[in-house]
Scaffold this motif. Structure first.
Motif, PDB file in Angstrom:
ATOM      1  N   THR A 123       1.512   4.863   0.979  1.00 45.04           N
ATOM      2  CA  THR A 123       1.056   5.906   2.257  1.00 45.04           C
ATOM      3  C   THR A 123       1.999   7.123   2.309  1.00 45.04           C
ATOM      4  O   THR A 123       2.959   7.339   1.892  1.00 45.04           O
ATOM      5  CB  THR A 123       1.253   5.026   3.480  1.00 45.04           C
ATOM      6  OG1 THR A 123       2.377   4.945   3.825  1.00 45.04           O
ATOM      7  CG2 THR A 123       0.496   3.890   3.769  1.00 45.04           C
ATOM      8  N   LYS A 177       0.830  -1.281  -0.095  1.00 49.95           N
ATOM      9  CA  LYS A 177      -0.027   0.108  -0.067  1.00 49.95           C
ATOM     10  C   LYS A 177       0.919   1.386  -0.058  1.00 49.95           C
ATOM     11  O   LYS A 177       1.871   1.058   0.740  1.00 49.95           O
ATOM     12  CB  LYS A 177      -0.946  -0.037   1.313  1.00 49.95           C
ATOM     13  CG  LYS A 177      -1.941   0.904   1.507  1.00 49.95           C
ATOM     14  CD  LYS A 177      -2.635   1.292   2.812  1.00 49.95           C
ATOM     15  CE  LYS A 177      -3.239  -0.187   3.069  1.00 49.95           C
ATOM     16  NZ  LYS A 177      -4.071  -0.167   4.507  1.00 49.95           N
ATOM     17  N   GLU A 181      -3.747   0.634  -3.663  1.00 45.38           N
ATOM     18  CA  GLU A 181      -4.169   1.222  -2.416  1.00 45.38           C
ATOM     19  C   GLU A 181      -3.439   2.113  -2.176  1.00 45.38           C
ATOM     20  O   GLU A 181      -2.129   1.986  -2.396  1.00 45.38           O
ATOM     21  CB  GLU A 181      -3.963  -0.152  -1.582  1.00 45.38           C
ATOM     22  CG  GLU A 181      -5.298  -1.077  -1.420  1.00 45.38           C
ATOM     23  CD  GLU A 181      -5.023  -2.183  -0.373  1.00 45.38           C
ATOM     24  OE1 GLU A 181      -5.731  -1.652   0.872  1.00 45.38           O
ATOM     25  OE2 GLU A 181      -4.423  -3.134  -0.492  1.00 45.38           O
ATOM     26  N   LYS A 227      -4.738   6.628  -6.341  1.00 47.17           N
ATOM     27  CA  LYS A 227      -5.614   5.357  -6.141  1.00 47.17           C
ATOM     28  C   LYS A 227      -6.218   5.182  -7.522  1.00 47.17           C
ATOM     29  O   LYS A 227      -6.332   4.188  -8.181  1.00 47.17           O
ATOM     30  CB  LYS A 227      -6.417   5.120  -4.921  1.00 47.17           C
ATOM     31  CG  LYS A 227      -7.108   4.053  -4.698  1.00 47.17           C
ATOM     32  CD  LYS A 227      -8.182   3.767  -3.739  1.00 47.17           C
ATOM     33  CE  LYS A 227      -7.974   5.042  -2.578  1.00 47.17           C
ATOM     34  NZ  LYS A 227      -9.027   5.108  -1.454  1.00 47.17           N
TER      35      LYS A 227
END
Length: 543
Positions: free
Chosen positions: A388, A386, A415, A409
């Motif tokens: 971040t 993912k 993600e 995204k």
């Protein structure tokens, strides 16, 4: 604009011609103008801030929370006024030789620290050597790279410094000609330290002995994670004389709480507006607000140490992520046009700014190209996990981080989400310790009005604010050429090429330039926000 070498002699004031607009006396109330209510000169002004990351040593402070405080407590050789023009402060004169490789500095006599000791040449020389000490270098070593005795990271004993016999002046010998060196001397890394702090830096960082406009109120003035109380310093004889009795900086956990206190009159001045109030703050404050350009660049960094972000794969993924961000929509919808999409790594208010640097198309929204680049990276090593972006919750960043990660995204089909930290200090600790596990928000508020200042401290190899450990020989070489150029215009030509390198490597992803948006309470007057978004605290009064 041509900034000639001879302009840097600074006998009285160094005019930079900065294009940032000043708020003037935008905060003056009608009652004050009519003479029916007088300002109270000993009034304490309450303002917002954040807990400093480190003890208050100027050479070891490179973040906004601590920087705001050291700039109030200390005075350097020069200072920058609201328009970014430089004026002598502790210095009587600053003069370069013919090729700007040796600088002769004379101090004003009779300038004192708040403990009564006089400010002399050794207080500068020894303070600078504390920063560059090979045994325990501080954060701001990069600013001392030009001086003889340091290595490429600014570490080493400064053999290029020599005090005059009377200790009221010194010379600075540089490794090579540096045309804007005199302009840099207003930054906090170059502030002096009193003898007591030189002997015991740990104690001096917790209880700073000031030579600037303000000093600590008393030994209990700094309530960690709560506030710090400063009062006017009677020993300061410079031009920045406080028109108030002091400044209390309150450390807020959220901008929403600070804005609520501003509206209720508990807080006098707020230097940022929460995103939740962008569409209403001007109406809420009724003429007691500001929205003007400032020397602030905002971005987020993706360390090469992260999986999938090194080598050719990492280069492709950085480009893809940059193309995947819809900066135009975010600045309009989230920031209500208080931000401007970035075209480079500096700021539009800095002399020499150019919005057409080769390669800056990577800063435009192009989801199709983003997807193509991402797929090329997947061919090298398939994406997993993912994406971040870490941010501090007390800084009002959630809305833009959510918008940016949603844009990523949607464009890339991965993600992506924000990674909130409770406060700025804990975020900076993980960044400094290199323990952060994803991308993280970054930005730069200029130290002095120069394009070089937006590049060297952040992206030069080993620089104090190089949070991603980025290193490029080509970039470093262009910085060196810019630093030794005889004029600012000639230096900027090298800096445009240096930015072309950054646009290819993308050590950070440029997002937008920030306007300063802030406000003040009823009865608070003479509020001006300067060229790099900081209120001119010494001028603020209230009824």
């Amino acid at each position: 604009m041509n900034l000639k070498r001879t302009w840097l002699v600074v006998p009285a004031a160094l005019a930079l011609g900065l294009s940032a607009c000043s708020g003037g006396n935008a905060g003056s109330s009608s009652s004050s103008q009519s003479g029916t209510v007088e300002a109270t000169p000993d009034a304490i002004i309450t303002v917002n801030g954040s807990e400093p990351q480190n003890p208050l040593l100027p050479g070891n402070t490179n973040e906004v929370g601590g920087g705001k405080l050291v700039d109030l407590l200390f005075a350097g050789l020069i200072y920058y006024d609201a328009k970014g023009e430089a004026h002598n402060d502790m210095a009587e004169s600053i003069e370069p030789n013919e090729d700007s490789s040796v600088w002769t500095i004379k101090l004003k006599k009779g300038q004192k620290f708040s403990d009564g000791t006089e400010v002399k040449a050794h207080n500068f020389i020894e303070a600078w050597n504390k920063v560059t000490d090979p045994k325990s270098p501080m954060l701001n070593t990069n600013f001392f790279v030009p001086i003889e005795g340091t290595d490429k990271e600014g570490v080493g004993m400064l053999t290029g410094l020599k005090a005059d016999e009377d200790d009221y002046g010194f010379t600075v010998t540089l490794k090579e000609p540096t045309s804007d060196f005199g302009l840099r001397l207003g930054y906090s890394a170059f502030y002096p330290l009193p003898d007591s702090t030189l002997e015991n830096p740990e104690a001096g960082g917790e209880m700073p002995i000031a030579n600037g406009p303000y000093k600590l109120k008393d030994e209990n003035a700094w309530e960690h994670n709560s506030r710090i109380q400063l009062v006017a310093n009677p020993d300061y004889k410079g031009e920045r004389q406080p028109k108030n009795g002091g400044i209390t900086v309150v450390f807020y956990a959220s901008l929403d709480a600070a804005f609520a206190d501003l509206q209720s009159g508990v807080l006098d001045v707020l230097d940022a507006i929460p995103d939740s109030a962008f569409s209403t703050y001007e109406g809420d404050l009724k003429g007691r607000s500001v929205n003007q350009p400032a020397a602030i660049f905002q971005s987020f960094a993706i360390p090469e140490s992260l999986e999938h972000f090194s080598g050719e794969e990492g280069k492709l993924r950085r480009e893809a992520i940059s193309y995947a961000i819809d900066r135009e929509t975010i600045t309009k919808k989230v920031f209500q046009d208080t931000r401007t999409p970035a075209k480079d790594f500096s700021s539009p208010v800095i002399p020499g700014f150019m919005d057409s640097i080769s390669g800056n198309d990577v800063l435009t929204y192009n989801p199709k190209k983003a997807k193509e680049l991402w797929e090329k990276a997947d061919a090298i090593s398939p994406w997993s996990g993912k994406f971040t972006i870490a941010y501090n919750s007390d800084g009002g960043h959630q809305a833009w981080v959510d918008a940016a990660t949603n844009s990523i995204k949607n464009a890339l089909g991965i993600e992506a989400e924000g990674n909130p930290y409770p406060e700025f200090k804990s975020l900076r600790t993980d960044i400094t310790n290199r323990t952060i596990k994803g991308a993280f928000r970054t930005g730069w508020q200029a130290d002095y009005p120069s394009m070089l200042n937006f590049l060297s401290p952040i992206y030069a190899t080993g620089a104090g604010s190089n949070d991603t450990d980025y290193s490029s020989k080509e970039f470093d070489g262009l910085l060196a050429q810019a630093s030794s150029a005889p004029t600012v215009d000639e230096a900027n030509e090298f800096l445009y090429k240096a930015q072309e390198v950054l646009l290819k490597d993308l050590p950070v992803i440029p997002l937008w330039y920030a306007n300063v948006v802030g406000g003040w309470a009823e009865g608070v007057n003479n509020v001006t926000f300067d060229w790099h978004s900081v209120p001119v605290y010494t001028d603020i009064t209230k009824n």
